[in-house]
Write a protein that holds these residues in place. Sequence first.
Motif, PDB file in Angstrom:
ATOM      1  N   LEU A 113       0.812  -1.072  -0.031  1.00  0.00           N
ATOM      2  CA  LEU A 113      -0.076  -0.101   0.120  1.00  0.00           C
ATOM      3  C   LEU A 113       0.870   1.254  -0.048  1.00  0.00           C
ATOM      4  CD1 LEU A 113      -2.769  -1.134   2.553  1.00  0.00           C
ATOM      5  CD2 LEU A 113      -3.029  -0.745   0.101  1.00  0.00           C
ATOM      6  N   LYS A 114       1.834   1.183   0.838  1.00  0.00           N
ATOM      7  CA  LYS A 114       2.777   2.491   1.064  1.00  0.00           C
ATOM      8  C   LYS A 114       3.408   2.575  -0.459  1.00  0.00           C
ATOM      9  CE  LYS A 114       6.987   4.029   3.404  1.00  0.00           C
ATOM     10  NZ  LYS A 114       8.077   3.654   4.139  1.00  0.00           N
ATOM     11  N   HIS A 115       4.044   1.757  -1.253  1.00  0.00           N
ATOM     12  CA  HIS A 115       4.608   1.917  -2.239  1.00  0.00           C
ATOM     13  C   HIS A 115       3.936   2.158  -3.514  1.00  0.00           C
ATOM     14  CE1 HIS A 115       8.328   0.646  -0.087  1.00  0.00           C
ATOM     15  NE2 HIS A 115       8.063  -0.713  -0.184  1.00  0.00           N
ATOM     16  N   GLU A 116       2.691   1.635  -3.667  1.00  0.00           N
ATOM     17  CA  GLU A 116       2.012   1.751  -4.871  1.00  0.00           C
ATOM     18  C   GLU A 116       0.896   2.881  -4.713  1.00  0.00           C
ATOM     19  OE1 GLU A 116       2.243   0.112  -7.866  1.00  0.00           O
ATOM     20  OE2 GLU A 116       4.042  -0.685  -6.626  1.00  0.00           O
ATOM     21  N   PHE A 117       0.371   3.032  -3.377  1.00  0.00           N
ATOM     22  CA  PHE A 117      -0.622   4.253  -3.442  1.00  0.00           C
ATOM     23  C   PHE A 117       0.051   5.505  -2.948  1.00  0.00           C
ATOM     24  CE2 PHE A 117      -3.138   0.673  -3.626  1.00  0.00           C
ATOM     25  CZ  PHE A 117      -4.233   1.031  -4.436  1.00  0.00           C
ATOM     26  N   ARG A 118       1.110   5.486  -2.244  1.00  0.00           N
ATOM     27  CA  ARG A 118       1.747   6.887  -1.644  1.00  0.00           C
ATOM     28  C   ARG A 118       3.001   7.242  -2.344  1.00  0.00           C
ATOM     29  NH1 ARG A 118       1.018   6.666   4.509  1.00  0.00           N
ATOM     30  NH2 ARG A 118      -0.858   7.520   4.116  1.00  0.00           N
ATOM     31  N   THR A 119       3.907   6.330  -2.416  1.00  0.00           N
ATOM     32  CA  THR A 119       5.234   6.719  -3.117  1.00  0.00           C
ATOM     33  C   THR A 119       5.515   6.690  -4.660  1.00  0.00           C
ATOM     34  OG1 THR A 119       6.342   4.711  -2.774  1.00  0.00           O
ATOM     35  CG2 THR A 119       6.377   6.241  -0.904  1.00  0.00           C
ATOM     36  N   ALA A 120       4.717   5.682  -5.333  1.00  0.00           N
ATOM     37  CA  ALA A 120       4.814   5.739  -6.793  1.00  0.00           C
ATOM     38  C   ALA A 120       4.418   6.827  -7.281  1.00  0.00           C
ATOM     39  CB  ALA A 120       4.246   4.262  -7.123  1.00  0.00           C
ATOM     40  N   PRO A 121       3.101   7.563  -7.031  1.00  0.00           N
ATOM     41  CA  PRO A 121       2.613   8.705  -7.315  1.00  0.00           C
ATOM     42  C   PRO A 121       3.367   9.826  -6.873  1.00  0.00           C
ATOM     43  CG  PRO A 121       0.835   7.410  -6.621  1.00  0.00           C
ATOM     44  CD  PRO A 121       2.141   6.806  -6.114  1.00  0.00           C
ATOM     45  N   ASP A 129      16.166   7.663  -9.298  1.00  0.00           N
ATOM     46  CA  ASP A 129      15.775   8.613  -8.199  1.00  0.00           C
ATOM     47  C   ASP A 129      14.494   7.943  -7.246  1.00  0.00           C
ATOM     48  OD1 ASP A 129      17.496  10.380  -9.244  1.00  0.00           O
ATOM     49  OD2 ASP A 129      16.003  11.390 -10.296  1.00  0.00           O
ATOM     50  N   TYR A 130      14.300   6.784  -7.663  1.00  0.00           N
ATOM     51  CA  TYR A 130      13.080   6.281  -6.757  1.00  0.00           C
ATOM     52  C   TYR A 130      13.632   5.017  -5.815  1.00  0.00           C
ATOM     53  CZ  TYR A 130       8.233   4.380  -5.832  1.00  0.00           C
ATOM     54  OH  TYR A 130       7.164   3.826  -5.376  1.00  0.00           O
ATOM     55  N   PRO A 131      13.952   5.299  -4.618  1.00  0.00           N
ATOM     56  CA  PRO A 131      14.606   4.355  -3.751  1.00  0.00           C
ATOM     57  C   PRO A 131      13.309   3.190  -3.351  1.00  0.00           C
ATOM     58  CG  PRO A 131      14.145   6.140  -2.769  1.00  0.00           C
ATOM     59  CD  PRO A 131      13.594   6.378  -3.872  1.00  0.00           C
ATOM     60  N   PHE A 132      12.357   2.885  -3.958  1.00  0.00           N
ATOM     61  CA  PHE A 132      11.378   1.840  -3.673  1.00  0.00           C
ATOM     62  C   PHE A 132      10.987   0.790  -4.675  1.00  0.00           C
ATOM     63  CE2 PHE A 132      10.380   6.092  -1.746  1.00  0.00           C
ATOM     64  CZ  PHE A 132      10.495   5.813  -0.583  1.00  0.00           C
ATOM     65  N   PRO A 133      10.495  -0.326  -4.290  1.00  0.00           N
ATOM     66  CA  PRO A 133      10.066  -1.355  -5.345  1.00  0.00           C
ATOM     67  C   PRO A 133       9.565  -0.629  -6.630  1.00  0.00           C
ATOM     68  CG  PRO A 133       9.773  -2.145  -3.234  1.00  0.00           C
ATOM     69  CD  PRO A 133      10.181  -0.930  -3.107  1.00  0.00           C
ATOM     70  N   PHE A 134       9.808  -1.032  -7.775  1.00  0.00           N
ATOM     71  CA  PHE A 134       8.973  -0.479  -9.015  1.00  0.00           C
ATOM     72  C   PHE A 134       8.394  -2.070  -9.425  1.00  0.00           C
ATOM     73  CE2 PHE A 134       9.172  -0.056 -13.562  1.00  0.00           C
ATOM     74  CZ  PHE A 134       7.991   0.490 -13.607  1.00  0.00           C
ATOM     75  N   MET A 135       7.333  -2.228  -9.458  1.00  0.00           N
ATOM     76  CA  MET A 135       6.628  -3.506  -9.924  1.00  0.00           C
ATOM     77  C   MET A 135       6.139  -3.265 -11.336  1.00  0.00           C
ATOM     78  SD  MET A 135       4.389  -4.238  -6.509  1.00  0.00           S
ATOM     79  CE  MET A 135       5.153  -4.223  -4.987  1.00  0.00           C
ATOM     80  N   PRO A 197       7.995   5.783 -16.408  1.00  0.00           N
ATOM     81  CA  PRO A 197       7.426   4.389 -15.988  1.00  0.00           C
ATOM     82  C   PRO A 197       6.701   4.502 -14.645  1.00  0.00           C
ATOM     83  CG  PRO A 197      10.037   4.059 -16.583  1.00  0.00           C
ATOM     84  CD  PRO A 197       9.404   5.892 -16.416  1.00  0.00           C
ATOM     85  N   LEU A 198       6.772   5.407 -13.772  1.00  0.00           N
ATOM     86  CA  LEU A 198       5.956   5.288 -12.584  1.00  0.00           C
ATOM     87  C   LEU A 198       4.669   6.120 -13.056  1.00  0.00           C
ATOM     88  CD1 LEU A 198       8.596   7.139 -10.157  1.00  0.00           C
ATOM     89  CD2 LEU A 198       7.506   4.782  -9.963  1.00  0.00           C
ATOM     90  N   SER A 199       4.667   6.909 -14.157  1.00  0.00           N
ATOM     91  CA  SER A 199       3.323   7.367 -14.435  1.00  0.00           C
ATOM     92  C   SER A 199       2.463   6.314 -15.244  1.00  0.00           C
ATOM     93  CB  SER A 199       3.479   8.655 -15.593  1.00  0.00           C
ATOM     94  OG  SER A 199       2.268   9.091 -16.003  1.00  0.00           O
ATOM     95  N   LEU A 200       3.186   5.579 -16.330  1.00  0.00           N
ATOM     96  CA  LEU A 200       2.762   4.629 -17.236  1.00  0.00           C
ATOM     97  C   LEU A 200       1.961   3.618 -16.350  1.00  0.00           C
ATOM     98  CD1 LEU A 200       5.220   4.667 -20.110  1.00  0.00           C
ATOM     99  CD2 LEU A 200       2.931   5.449 -20.173  1.00  0.00           C
ATOM    100  N   HIS A 201       2.577   3.194 -15.037  1.00  0.00           N
ATOM    101  CA  HIS A 201       2.248   2.060 -14.455  1.00  0.00           C
ATOM    102  C   HIS A 201       1.446   2.508 -13.019  1.00  0.00           C
ATOM    103  CE1 HIS A 201       4.383  -0.894 -16.903  1.00  0.00           C
ATOM    104  NE2 HIS A 201       5.428  -0.105 -16.854  1.00  0.00           N
ATOM    105  N   CYS A 202       1.087   3.763 -13.124  1.00  0.00           N
ATOM    106  CA  CYS A 202       0.379   4.165 -11.771  1.00  0.00           C
ATOM    107  C   CYS A 202      -1.071   3.146 -11.459  1.00  0.00           C
ATOM    108  CB  CYS A 202       0.126   5.594 -11.775  1.00  0.00           C
ATOM    109  SG  CYS A 202      -0.922   6.204 -10.338  1.00  0.00           S
TER     110      CYS A 202
END
Length: 298
Positions: A113-121, A129-135, A197-202
Amino acid sequence: MSLDSIDTSYWLTKDEIWFDERKAQWPAIEKVVSDNRKRTEVNVIKQYFLRGKMPKWERYQDWDDLYRHLDLMHLLWLHPSTDYEVLKPLYIEYMESDLIHRKDILLGYTLFLKHEFRTAPSSKKSLKDYPFPFMGDKNILLFNIMFEDVSYVKDKINRFPDSQQNISKKIKYILEFMGFEHFLRIRRWLMQDKASPLSLHCIYQFDKALEWGLTTLTEEQSGEFLKGLEIPEFVKSYQKSLYCLYHFDTDKEGDTCRTQFVHKIRKILDERDFIPEFKQMWQDVKEGKIEVKDPWKR
């Protein structure tokens, strides 16, 4: 199936090309899993990622550390398969197993939840620059597996040997995650480079994920929102978010997932019931009654 002996045929370790590609992916994954974890636990995750090797579960059953080893999110994310029919039975086995610790489930849900809803957007411009899992496109697969039956999740958390008060808090955190804050995160997504990629896979672009986010607008979350209206900066942040949703230039954007999303969320804001104060804020934005300074500034 048992967590002691899962099907490892999806790890093509005898295929040199596959295994070399797998090893080449590890440094980026190590960067995000090593934070707050000891080297030993990082290696547990590495061996699972490369070979499908299970942890020595008995070693961890009484270990009450926050950042552990192969939690639920990492189990599903780092499995080579992207097939629902493969990962769903593995999820069920994990949830039902007596080998895992309660925190292996709780941490898995919390991290996802933290990664996909809070930090990915976020406002990050590149994955470097994105120090979190990119799925990538695996995020909605994990969501469909983990949130397909929230009552099942609730029942499993209820089995944990904690006080009822602590259990209720954990269930509330997972099933009421963020509330109205989802609208603040959506604005950040609309500010990303559309080719990122973060935008395309939000994850917000997917109907099931968006609809689940709207279920977190509970009565308690509404009360928190109303309290926040007493704080000027709080009010400005939501005015900015709704302003950006209404004024997002879909013609300039073109036919992208964000354009499709904006049309969908505008319709939701127009037609569905929200608390009157939030609904009025949306109406005032539409009628030009609210002035917003630097709405697109990061």
